[in-house]
Structures are given as C-alpha cells and as structure tokens.
Design a protein around this motif. Sequence first.
Motif, PDB file in Angstrom:
ATOM      1  N   ALA A   1      33.486  47.318  25.051  1.00  0.00           N
ATOM      2  CA  ALA A   1      32.478  46.741  25.934  1.00  0.00           C
ATOM      3  C   ALA A   1      32.690  47.240  27.362  1.00  0.00           C
ATOM      4  O   ALA A   1      33.789  47.220  27.879  1.00  0.00           O
ATOM      5  N   ARG A   2      31.616  47.709  27.972  1.00  0.00           N
ATOM      6  CA  ARG A   2      31.677  48.171  29.351  1.00  0.00           C
ATOM      7  C   ARG A   2      31.183  47.083  30.290  1.00  0.00           C
ATOM      8  O   ARG A   2      30.177  46.437  30.031  1.00  0.00           O
ATOM      9  N   ARG A   3      31.860  46.949  31.413  1.00  0.00           N
ATOM     10  CA  ARG A   3      31.358  46.040  32.429  1.00  0.00           C
ATOM     11  C   ARG A   3      30.299  46.753  33.273  1.00  0.00           C
ATOM     12  O   ARG A   3      30.254  47.973  33.315  1.00  0.00           O
ATOM     13  N   PRO A   4      29.475  45.956  33.979  1.00  0.00           N
ATOM     14  CA  PRO A   4      28.657  46.570  35.025  1.00  0.00           C
ATOM     15  C   PRO A   4      29.576  47.165  36.097  1.00  0.00           C
ATOM     16  O   PRO A   4      30.785  46.934  36.100  1.00  0.00           O
ATOM     17  N   ALA A   5      29.015  47.930  37.027  1.00  0.00           N
ATOM     18  CA  ALA A   5      29.830  48.487  38.106  1.00  0.00           C
ATOM     19  C   ALA A   5      30.591  47.367  38.800  1.00  0.00           C
ATOM     20  O   ALA A   5      31.804  47.432  38.962  1.00  0.00           O
ATOM     21  N   TRP A   6      29.875  46.336  39.198  1.00  0.00           N
ATOM     22  CA  TRP A   6      30.486  45.122  39.733  1.00  0.00           C
ATOM     23  C   TRP A   6      29.395  44.090  39.939  1.00  0.00           C
ATOM     24  O   TRP A   6      28.211  44.376  39.776  1.00  0.00           O
ATOM     25  N   LEU A   7      29.805  42.859  40.256  1.00  0.00           N
ATOM     26  CA  LEU A   7      28.863  41.778  40.473  1.00  0.00           C
ATOM     27  C   LEU A   7      29.065  41.185  41.855  1.00  0.00           C
ATOM     28  O   LEU A   7      30.172  41.200  42.395  1.00  0.00           O
ATOM     29  N   GLU A   8      27.980  40.668  42.402  1.00  0.00           N
ATOM     30  CA  GLU A   8      28.006  40.157  43.767  1.00  0.00           C
ATOM     31  C   GLU A   8      27.428  38.751  43.799  1.00  0.00           C
ATOM     32  O   GLU A   8      26.349  38.511  43.248  1.00  0.00           O
ATOM     33  N   LEU A   9      28.133  37.843  44.428  1.00  0.00           N
ATOM     34  CA  LEU A   9      27.624  36.498  44.645  1.00  0.00           C
ATOM     35  C   LEU A   9      27.200  36.370  46.101  1.00  0.00           C
ATOM     36  O   LEU A   9      28.020  36.534  47.006  1.00  0.00           O
ATOM     37  N   ARG A  10      25.918  36.105  46.332  1.00  0.00           N
ATOM     38  CA  ARG A  10      25.429  35.831  47.673  1.00  0.00           C
ATOM     39  C   ARG A  10      25.314  34.324  47.823  1.00  0.00           C
ATOM     40  O   ARG A  10      24.608  33.664  47.073  1.00  0.00           O
TER      41      ARG A  10
ATOM     42  N   THR B   1      43.578  40.067  41.695  1.00  0.00           N
ATOM     43  CA  THR B   1      43.920  39.968  43.101  1.00  0.00           C
ATOM     44  C   THR B   1      42.666  39.652  43.911  1.00  0.00           C
ATOM     45  O   THR B   1      41.557  40.039  43.532  1.00  0.00           O
ATOM     46  N   VAL B   2      42.844  38.957  45.010  1.00  0.00           N
ATOM     47  CA  VAL B   2      41.730  38.546  45.856  1.00  0.00           C
ATOM     48  C   VAL B   2      41.987  39.019  47.279  1.00  0.00           C
ATOM     49  O   VAL B   2      43.057  38.759  47.840  1.00  0.00           O
ATOM     50  N   GLU B   3      41.010  39.727  47.848  1.00  0.00           N
ATOM     51  CA  GLU B   3      41.119  40.236  49.210  1.00  0.00           C
ATOM     52  C   GLU B   3      40.102  39.519  50.090  1.00  0.00           C
ATOM     53  O   GLU B   3      38.905  39.491  49.767  1.00  0.00           O
ATOM     54  N   TYR B   4      40.569  38.946  51.199  1.00  0.00           N
ATOM     55  CA  TYR B   4      39.703  38.207  52.107  1.00  0.00           C
ATOM     56  C   TYR B   4      39.394  39.049  53.336  1.00  0.00           C
ATOM     57  O   TYR B   4      40.283  39.651  53.932  1.00  0.00           O
ATOM     58  N   GLY B   5      38.100  39.106  53.713  1.00  0.00           N
ATOM     59  CA  GLY B   5      37.698  39.835  54.903  1.00  0.00           C
ATOM     60  C   GLY B   5      36.666  39.043  55.675  1.00  0.00           C
ATOM     61  O   GLY B   5      36.529  37.830  55.496  1.00  0.00           O
ATOM     62  N   ASN B   6      35.936  39.704  56.557  1.00  0.00           N
ATOM     63  CA  ASN B   6      34.904  39.046  57.355  1.00  0.00           C
ATOM     64  C   ASN B   6      33.715  38.685  56.480  1.00  0.00           C
ATOM     65  O   ASN B   6      32.943  39.553  56.075  1.00  0.00           O
TER      66      ASN B   6
ATOM     67  N   VAL C   1      37.209  40.543  44.596  1.00  0.00           N
ATOM     68  CA  VAL C   1      38.062  40.214  43.459  1.00  0.00           C
ATOM     69  C   VAL C   1      38.286  41.485  42.650  1.00  0.00           C
ATOM     70  O   VAL C   1      37.328  42.157  42.252  1.00  0.00           O
ATOM     71  N   ARG C   2      39.549  41.828  42.444  1.00  0.00           N
ATOM     72  CA  ARG C   2      39.890  43.007  41.655  1.00  0.00           C
ATOM     73  C   ARG C   2      40.661  42.572  40.421  1.00  0.00           C
ATOM     74  O   ARG C   2      41.534  41.714  40.502  1.00  0.00           O
ATOM     75  N   GLU C   3      40.325  43.189  39.306  1.00  0.00           N
ATOM     76  CA  GLU C   3      41.042  42.929  38.070  1.00  0.00           C
ATOM     77  C   GLU C   3      41.671  44.234  37.609  1.00  0.00           C
ATOM     78  O   GLU C   3      40.972  45.240  37.444  1.00  0.00           O
ATOM     79  N   ALA C   4      42.984  44.219  37.460  1.00  0.00           N
ATOM     80  CA  ALA C   4      43.740  45.430  37.128  1.00  0.00           C
ATOM     81  C   ALA C   4      43.445  46.534  38.140  1.00  0.00           C
ATOM     82  O   ALA C   4      43.358  47.712  37.785  1.00  0.00           O
ATOM     83  N   GLY C   5      43.264  46.148  39.400  1.00  0.00           N
ATOM     84  CA  GLY C   5      43.062  47.098  40.483  1.00  0.00           C
ATOM     85  C   GLY C   5      41.643  47.578  40.669  1.00  0.00           C
ATOM     86  O   GLY C   5      41.352  48.305  41.619  1.00  0.00           O
ATOM     87  N   VAL C   6      40.714  47.184  39.798  1.00  0.00           N
ATOM     88  CA  VAL C   6      39.331  47.651  39.859  1.00  0.00           C
ATOM     89  C   VAL C   6      38.443  46.547  40.427  1.00  0.00           C
ATOM     90  O   VAL C   6      38.531  45.390  40.003  1.00  0.00           O
ATOM     91  N   LYS C   7      37.590  46.899  41.395  1.00  0.00           N
ATOM     92  CA  LYS C   7      36.682  45.909  41.962  1.00  0.00           C
ATOM     93  C   LYS C   7      35.768  45.362  40.877  1.00  0.00           C
ATOM     94  O   LYS C   7      35.078  46.119  40.191  1.00  0.00           O
ATOM     95  N   ALA C   8      35.775  44.052  40.720  1.00  0.00           N
ATOM     96  CA  ALA C   8      34.977  43.424  39.674  1.00  0.00           C
ATOM     97  C   ALA C   8      33.902  42.512  40.239  1.00  0.00           C
ATOM     98  O   ALA C   8      32.816  42.394  39.666  1.00  0.00           O
ATOM     99  N   ALA C   9      34.188  41.855  41.365  1.00  0.00           N
ATOM    100  CA  ALA C   9      33.230  40.914  41.942  1.00  0.00           C
ATOM    101  C   ALA C   9      33.427  40.843  43.445  1.00  0.00           C
ATOM    102  O   ALA C   9      34.535  41.003  43.954  1.00  0.00           O
ATOM    103  N   VAL C  10      32.316  40.605  44.142  1.00  0.00           N
ATOM    104  CA  VAL C  10      32.333  40.442  45.588  1.00  0.00           C
ATOM    105  C   VAL C  10      31.554  39.180  45.919  1.00  0.00           C
ATOM    106  O   VAL C  10      30.478  38.939  45.365  1.00  0.00           O
ATOM    107  N   ILE C  11      32.102  38.360  46.806  1.00  0.00           N
ATOM    108  CA  ILE C  11      31.414  37.161  47.280  1.00  0.00           C
ATOM    109  C   ILE C  11      31.091  37.370  48.750  1.00  0.00           C
ATOM    110  O   ILE C  11      31.979  37.670  49.556  1.00  0.00           O
ATOM    111  N   ARG C  12      29.814  37.230  49.098  1.00  0.00           N
ATOM    112  CA  ARG C  12      29.380  37.420  50.476  1.00  0.00           C
ATOM    113  C   ARG C  12      28.552  36.225  50.909  1.00  0.00           C
ATOM    114  O   ARG C  12      27.823  35.631  50.125  1.00  0.00           O
ATOM    115  N   GLY C  13      28.647  35.873  52.187  1.00  0.00           N
ATOM    116  CA  GLY C  13      27.874  34.756  52.710  1.00  0.00           C
ATOM    117  C   GLY C  13      27.766  34.838  54.204  1.00  0.00           C
ATOM    118  O   GLY C  13      27.912  35.908  54.806  1.00  0.00           O
TER     119      GLY C  13
END
Length: 257
Positions: A134-143, A168-173, A178-190
């Motif tokens: 099973a392939r994941r999408p490139a990544w997912l984004e929560l607005r 792993t979770v990286e916090y920015g501005n 969110v990275r799983e096994a080093g690969v970007k899997a999800a981004v939360i923006r607001g």
Amino acid sequence: MTSGGHDRACSPRWVGLTTPDLRITQDFYSAVLGWTWRASEADERFRLALSGGDPVASVSEAASGLRAAARWTPFFVTEGADGIAARIHERGGTVGVGPLPFGTGRVALASDAHGAVFGFWEGAVFPGWPTGRARRPAWLELRTRDTFAAALFYGQIFGWTAEDGTCTVEYGNEEVVVREAGVKAAVIRGGAVESAPDPQVRPRWRVHFRVADVDAAVAAATAAGGAVVTPAASSPGAEREATLRDPIGGSFRVTTG
C-alpha cells in the motif's frame, strides 16, 4: 495494514473518498492521476484505486437517496480501535460512526475537537492486500485555527511521543510537521487563533498526491470536468503544487514534492 504495536499508527496511512457518483469519480481520477480500479468483495459500491498495481486510495459511492459531500478523508491504522475511540471522547472529539466491521477489519469516522473529520481502522484494511504494497499519498495537511492544540489532540491519541522513535514531531511558526521513519507524513497549519472563526470555513484535512508533472495534471483535470482552485506554483521548498477540485466537489492537491 496494521501498525507496529502501541495500538496506533502515528500518522495517517490511507485516504478515502465518498462520492454520489462512482463512475464520474473513477473516470476523473483515472484521467488526472492515471489510476486503475478494482472492485471490493466487501461492498459493491466500493473501489480500490491502484497505481502501478498497488493500492493508493479508496472510493465509495454513497447509498441511494443520501446526499454526500465529496471529501477526501485520512485514516489512521491502529490495532486498538476501541481504545482510540475512548481517547477521542476524552479529549473533546467525536466518534460519529463505528467502530464497525468492514471486510476483515473495523473502521470508524471521527472528528477532532475543532471539527476536522478523520477515520481510523483496526486490522487488515483491505482483504488480500499485503501491508507493504500500500502506498501513502505524498503527505496530508490539516488546516485548522490552533496548530498546537490540534497537534496535542492527535499526538495524545496516536502516540506521537512514543518512545520507539518511529514518529517525530517538529514545531515551527504556526506549523507542525509529523515524520514517520524520517519521511514527512502530515503537516498541521493554522493561525489567527484570536480572531473570530469564519462560519464558512471548517478545519479539515487535505490530501496531497504526488505527480511527475503538476501542469499536466492541471490540464488533465480541467479537460475531465474538474476545476483549478489554486493555480500551479512553485513553493520555497522547490515543490510545484496546485489545488484541484473533481467534478463532484472533492478537492485535493497535486505536488512534485
């Protein structure tokens, strides 16, 4: 597709779309993303989307008489659906459907504390399909309006701080990656947390599908009856992206990154 312990998968592993017209939807995504299709033995209104023979997404047709908005929904895969449901309730979310049996697993739909819809799945997502294919999408984004409140909600439910180091979770501005096994899997923006919420805009997950040529995908989408929501443009990270809408109203992004 099952997670590796801790009754959770730290990031979304699957996306599904509910549509009022299965044929129109299949024709559109075949033209734009090159998908082929396989019927499901579990439900005649259900289709697996395949890319290069591998499952990439699912599409289901709403039951006759029901008006369903076309919307891509991310699914987390877990080994403990009941525990996930309990944690969602405890943290202010809502489990609207399930967990219910489907195929050889159990599936549920929920919404987070701000109203963004997501799903979770226990057991084998689709009978006969090995996890590794099973392939994941490139990544997912929560607005959403409050980035860090959303990150806390999902992190507590799906174990983003688990000691195994898978996630792993990286916090920015105003952004959490969110990275799983080093690969970007999800981004939360607001943002704009202090301002009054716009009643026309609801927090939601958006799916990004990887394509070789964004401009070609845009042209194919318009030719197939879709629409361009955001024209193709290159981002600071060198990815080229565009936001598209299918003929039924489901929106998604295509990206080279």
